[in-house]
Structure formats: C-alpha cells, structure tokens
Design a protein around this motif. Structure first.
Motif, PDB file in Angstrom:
ATOM      1  N   PRO A 182       1.176  -1.121  -0.133  1.00  0.00           N
ATOM      2  CA  PRO A 182      -0.202   0.255   0.167  1.00  0.00           C
ATOM      3  C   PRO A 182       0.638   1.165   0.110  1.00  0.00           C
ATOM      4  CG  PRO A 182      -1.281  -1.631   1.628  1.00  0.00           C
ATOM      5  CD  PRO A 182       0.696  -1.921   1.304  1.00  0.00           C
ATOM      6  N   GLY A 183       0.964   2.702  -1.613  1.00  0.00           N
ATOM      7  CA  GLY A 183       1.080   3.358  -1.037  1.00  0.00           C
ATOM      8  C   GLY A 183       2.653   3.606  -1.971  1.00  0.00           C
ATOM      9  N   SER A 184       2.392   2.349  -2.628  1.00  0.00           N
ATOM     10  CA  SER A 184       3.652   2.193  -3.440  1.00  0.00           C
ATOM     11  C   SER A 184       3.232   2.464  -5.021  1.00  0.00           C
ATOM     12  CB  SER A 184       4.556   0.603  -3.105  1.00  0.00           C
ATOM     13  OG  SER A 184       3.376  -0.017  -4.033  1.00  0.00           O
ATOM     14  N   GLY A 185       4.183   2.457  -5.930  1.00  0.00           N
ATOM     15  CA  GLY A 185       3.756   2.511  -7.134  1.00  0.00           C
ATOM     16  C   GLY A 185       3.406   1.473  -7.578  1.00  0.00           C
ATOM     17  N   VAL A 186       3.736  -0.037  -7.308  1.00  0.00           N
ATOM     18  CA  VAL A 186       3.641  -1.127  -7.999  1.00  0.00           C
ATOM     19  C   VAL A 186       2.561  -1.298  -7.865  1.00  0.00           C
ATOM     20  CG1 VAL A 186       4.724  -2.997  -7.520  1.00  0.00           C
ATOM     21  CG2 VAL A 186       6.074  -1.223  -6.998  1.00  0.00           C
ATOM     22  N   LEU A 187       1.598  -1.336  -7.456  1.00  0.00           N
ATOM     23  CA  LEU A 187       0.366  -1.836  -7.550  1.00  0.00           C
ATOM     24  C   LEU A 187      -0.541  -1.696  -8.505  1.00  0.00           C
ATOM     25  CD1 LEU A 187      -1.665  -3.555  -5.737  1.00  0.00           C
ATOM     26  CD2 LEU A 187      -2.573  -2.045  -4.351  1.00  0.00           C
ATOM     27  N   PHE A 188      -0.235  -0.225  -8.941  1.00  0.00           N
ATOM     28  CA  PHE A 188      -1.414   0.382 -10.059  1.00  0.00           C
ATOM     29  C   PHE A 188      -0.356   0.064 -11.224  1.00  0.00           C
ATOM     30  CE2 PHE A 188      -2.163   2.494  -5.861  1.00  0.00           C
ATOM     31  CZ  PHE A 188      -3.489   2.598  -5.638  1.00  0.00           C
ATOM     32  N   THR A 189       0.528  -0.423 -11.058  1.00  0.00           N
ATOM     33  CA  THR A 189       1.257  -0.370 -12.772  1.00  0.00           C
ATOM     34  C   THR A 189       1.055  -2.331 -12.653  1.00  0.00           C
ATOM     35  OG1 THR A 189       3.130   0.831 -12.009  1.00  0.00           O
ATOM     36  CG2 THR A 189       3.256  -0.232 -13.712  1.00  0.00           C
ATOM     37  N   VAL A 190       1.000  -2.526 -11.517  1.00  0.00           N
ATOM     38  CA  VAL A 190       0.191  -4.395 -11.782  1.00  0.00           C
ATOM     39  C   VAL A 190      -1.262  -4.396 -12.309  1.00  0.00           C
ATOM     40  CG1 VAL A 190      -0.217  -6.438 -10.089  1.00  0.00           C
ATOM     41  CG2 VAL A 190       1.941  -5.174  -9.893  1.00  0.00           C
ATOM     42  N   GLN A 191      -1.738  -3.874 -11.398  1.00  0.00           N
ATOM     43  CA  GLN A 191      -3.539  -3.781 -11.790  1.00  0.00           C
ATOM     44  C   GLN A 191      -3.435  -3.067 -13.385  1.00  0.00           C
ATOM     45  OE1 GLN A 191      -4.638  -0.951  -8.393  1.00  0.00           O
ATOM     46  NE2 GLN A 191      -5.396  -2.208  -7.390  1.00  0.00           N
ATOM     47  N   ALA A 192      -3.006  -2.511 -13.531  1.00  0.00           N
ATOM     48  CA  ALA A 192      -2.723  -2.095 -15.417  1.00  0.00           C
ATOM     49  C   ALA A 192      -2.305  -3.335 -16.437  1.00  0.00           C
ATOM     50  CB  ALA A 192      -2.615  -1.137 -16.153  1.00  0.00           C
ATOM     51  N   MET A 193      -1.986  -3.976 -15.727  1.00  0.00           N
ATOM     52  CA  MET A 193      -1.187  -4.677 -16.268  1.00  0.00           C
ATOM     53  C   MET A 193      -2.453  -6.746 -16.418  1.00  0.00           C
ATOM     54  SD  MET A 193       2.426  -4.945 -14.771  1.00  0.00           S
ATOM     55  CE  MET A 193       3.462  -6.253 -16.424  1.00  0.00           C
ATOM     56  N   LEU A 194      -2.771  -6.194 -14.595  1.00  0.00           N
ATOM     57  CA  LEU A 194      -4.047  -7.329 -14.729  1.00  0.00           C
ATOM     58  C   LEU A 194      -4.719  -7.460 -15.907  1.00  0.00           C
ATOM     59  CD1 LEU A 194      -3.994  -7.521 -10.959  1.00  0.00           C
ATOM     60  CD2 LEU A 194      -3.079  -9.617 -12.559  1.00  0.00           C
ATOM     61  N   ALA A 195      -5.815  -5.972 -16.213  1.00  0.00           N
ATOM     62  CA  ALA A 195      -6.875  -5.871 -16.418  1.00  0.00           C
ATOM     63  C   ALA A 195      -6.452  -6.438 -18.181  1.00  0.00           C
ATOM     64  CB  ALA A 195      -7.061  -4.136 -16.532  1.00  0.00           C
ATOM     65  N   ALA A 196      -4.788  -5.619 -18.698  1.00  0.00           N
ATOM     66  CA  ALA A 196      -4.879  -6.010 -20.337  1.00  0.00           C
ATOM     67  C   ALA A 196      -5.108  -6.660 -20.868  1.00  0.00           C
ATOM     68  CB  ALA A 196      -3.410  -5.382 -20.556  1.00  0.00           C
ATOM     69  N   LYS A 197      -4.567  -8.091 -19.429  1.00  0.00           N
ATOM     70  CA  LYS A 197      -4.165  -9.840 -19.613  1.00  0.00           C
ATOM     71  C   LYS A 197      -5.516 -10.207 -19.981  1.00  0.00           C
ATOM     72  CE  LYS A 197      -1.720 -11.891 -20.683  1.00  0.00           C
ATOM     73  NZ  LYS A 197      -0.750 -11.992 -21.699  1.00  0.00           N
ATOM     74  N   GLY A 198      -7.108  -9.720 -19.614  1.00  0.00           N
ATOM     75  CA  GLY A 198      -8.119  -9.970 -18.799  1.00  0.00           C
ATOM     76  C   GLY A 198      -8.430 -10.309 -17.332  1.00  0.00           C
ATOM     77  N   LEU A 199      -7.364 -10.137 -16.300  1.00  0.00           N
ATOM     78  CA  LEU A 199      -7.346 -11.103 -15.431  1.00  0.00           C
ATOM     79  C   LEU A 199      -7.883  -9.891 -13.709  1.00  0.00           C
ATOM     80  CD1 LEU A 199      -3.925 -12.822 -15.502  1.00  0.00           C
ATOM     81  CD2 LEU A 199      -6.455 -13.861 -15.405  1.00  0.00           C
ATOM     82  N   SER A 200      -7.806 -10.119 -12.933  1.00  0.00           N
ATOM     83  CA  SER A 200      -8.121  -9.522 -11.957  1.00  0.00           C
ATOM     84  C   SER A 200      -7.109  -9.658 -10.580  1.00  0.00           C
ATOM     85  CB  SER A 200      -9.477  -9.171 -11.817  1.00  0.00           C
ATOM     86  OG  SER A 200      -9.915  -9.900 -10.737  1.00  0.00           O
ATOM     87  N   GLU A 201      -7.251  -8.899  -9.670  1.00  0.00           N
ATOM     88  CA  GLU A 201      -6.771  -9.732  -8.051  1.00  0.00           C
ATOM     89  C   GLU A 201      -6.821 -10.908  -7.503  1.00  0.00           C
ATOM     90  OE1 GLU A 201      -5.384  -5.958  -5.078  1.00  0.00           O
ATOM     91  OE2 GLU A 201      -6.313  -4.589  -7.075  1.00  0.00           O
TER      92      GLU A 201
END
Ligand code: GLU
Length: 314
Positions: free
Chosen positions: A140-159
């Motif tokens: 939490p508070g990192s930028g990492v999670l938000f880049t990962v979320q965009a990548m998951l969405a691009a691959k049709g996946l979610s957390e």
C-alpha cells in the motif's frame, strides 16, 4: 577596530546564510530500491551547489504515498512513477475523483521496468501463469500495485485471480526465499539492490513481460514503455537479456514550490550531470530526452527555465 568590524561582518554574513537556507524534504522509496540512493545523491549535489537549499531524504512506501504527501505539504519533492503521476494529475486510479492539479515534474529520470521475480519451481514462465499463485502485488502506498493492476486488466485478469499479498520491497524477497510466496512484483530501476540480492541468493528467475497486450497498452498510454535488462545484470541466473514492460521515474514537486527553487535544483543537476549519472547504474545512460519526456503532468516552470538556459528546450 578594522578586525572588529571584519569579525562582525563575517558573523552577520554567516547568520544571513543560515536565515536564507530553505530546508526541503524529498520522499523516496524503500532503502533497497533505486529512489532512495537517487534521492540521496540529488540532495548531496544540490546541497553542495551552495544555492541556499538544504535537501534531505526520507524513505517512504513509494509513489502514491509521495504524491499524496506533497499535496498535504508533508514533503516538498519526491521520486514517483510516470503512470502514477499521470493518474494523480488527472484524478484516476489511486487518485480517482481527486485530481492533484498542482503536481509539477522537474525531471524525467530512469526507466522503471516491472520486475516479476518468481521461484524457479513456481511454474510461472510468463505473466498469465501467475493465476492461482501466491504473489505479492506491491505494498500500500507504492506505485507498484497500480502498474500491476493495469497489467492484470490488460491480460483479462484481476487481483482476485491470484492469492495476493501486499508486501514492502524489503520484505517480499525474504518471503520468496522462504517459499511463502511464488512471485513478487517490483517496479524499480534496472539493477535495484532488492532484485540483485534475491537473484544472487535464491533459485529465482526474472519473467519476461513483452506480451502483445502490454505492447497495446504502450500504444495507448504514453507513460508506459518496454525496457530491456541487459544479460547478466542480475548475475548468472539471468544469462540472457530480458524485455520488461514498465514506466519511468520522475522527480516531482508542485506549484507550491517557488520557480527559483525548482530552477536551482534542476540547474545543479544539469551542471553536475556526470556526478549525477555515476550515482546508480540505472542513471548511467540518461539522455536530455529522458529529462524532458514522458512527464505525465506539466513541467514546473522553474525547471523549464533551467532546461531552456542549458539549451535543451526551445
Ligand atoms: N517505483 C516504486 C514505487 O513507486 C519505487 C521504486 C524505488 O524505490 O526505486 O513504489
């Protein structure tokens, strides 16, 4: 008498210098990342330039914390990811409906590819393989999670498709080493200490992230880019070059910072470019174009003045 006056004059000059020193704090990231050493060295260069500024660094959770803290006046400057900067300025993702219109980048810096590090025995050979695995997606508070979320969405996946952990960059490698997770994500400059250490001590691999879905994201959004990690950057366990999807790091401030301060900081860095680039391998190949492009928000006018004077901007 003469000596007496000279002493008084000397004293008042010293007193004036103290009165005129402005103290500024730079938010960085975890101590095993790249933001922390880059922030520290920037502070040293500016402090030694004798321009009336005294910069100090703070280790923080990363981009989202840093930008929020600048808005709240707890930090003056920070390192932050280009995607998070864009999202903050435009009120998206972590800043949904809450844009920070006063955010102003001073310098574009190094590439920050997403590092997906997995245990050799994890069965993860490409991004989509993380489905069903125990994966740290960023703290939490990192930028990492938000880049990962965009990548998951691009691959049709979610957390929800992974067994998610949200570990700090200092703890994720230990969890991996102990087999408590299969993989972790870290958006960090090439050669970051956290990645170097885990790759040197554990049977782990750097998973390539060159999927066509990520190429499409780069087409669509200018703050994403591919970056190639040269062969051997992470030792013998990374014998080949690896192409990764990612963002870039920015040095950001806000409209609350007077133009002459932003100007003095950027000028000090440009005047000492060789020393700045020697700080960390991630900065070694920075070009003028890197300083000026992919900023995600309008550049600080004081920074603009420094680039114009250096002949880098028209
Ligand atoms: N990009 C990471 C973040 O914003 C930090 C990387 C670093 O500390 O070098 O969370």
């Amino acid at each position: 008498m003469k000596r007496f006056f000279a002493a008084i004059a000397g004293l008042s000059l010293a007193a004036m210098a103290i009165a005129q020193t402005t103290f500024l704090t730079i938010g960085t990231g975890g101590v095993t990342g790249v933001y922390y050493p880059v922030g520290g060295a920037t502070a040293r260069i500016v402090n030694e330039a004798g321009v009336g500024l005294r910069l100090t660094v703070e280790s923080t959770a990363g981009s989202v914390f840093n930008i929020s803290a600048i808005r709240d006046g707890q930090l003056d400057l920070a390192l932050a990811q280009s995607d998070v900067t864009f999202q903050a300025f435009n009120g998206q993702a972590a800043f949904d409906g809450n844009p920070f219109e006063g955010l102003r980048p001073l310098m574009g810096l190094h590439a920050e590819p997403m590092h997906l590090v997995c245990l050799d025995g994890s069965g993860v050979n490409e991004f989509a393989d993380i489905a069903g695995k125990r994966v740290s997606l960023g703290a939490p508070g990192s930028g990492v999670l938000f880049t990962v979320q965009a990548m998951l969405a691009a691959k049709g996946l979610s957390e929800a498709d992974v067994s998610a952990e949200y570990l700090r960059p200092a703890e994720a490698p230990d969890f991996l080493r102990d087999g408590r997770i299969d993989c972790f994500f870290y958006t960090v400059g090439i050669g970051g200490a956290a990645i170097r250490d885990i790759m040197a001590t554990t049977d782990a691999k750097l998973v390539p992230l060159a999927d066509p879905e990520f190429a499409a994201l780069i087409e669509e959004l200018p703050y994403y880019a591919f970056a190639t990690v040269p062969a051997g950057t992470y030792g013998a366990r990374q014998p080949d070059p690896v192409t990764l999807f990612g963002v870039k790091a920015l040095f950001v401030g806000s409209t609350a910072m007077p133009d002459d301060q932003a100007y003095a900081i950027v000028k000090a860095v440009l005047d000492n470019l060789a020393a700045f680039q020697a700080i960390h391998p991630a900065l070694a190949n920075l070009t003028a174009e890197d300083f000026l492009s992919g900023l995600g928000a309008p550049m600080h006018p004081g920074a603009e003045r420094a680039y114009r004077e250096a002949g880098l901007l028209q």
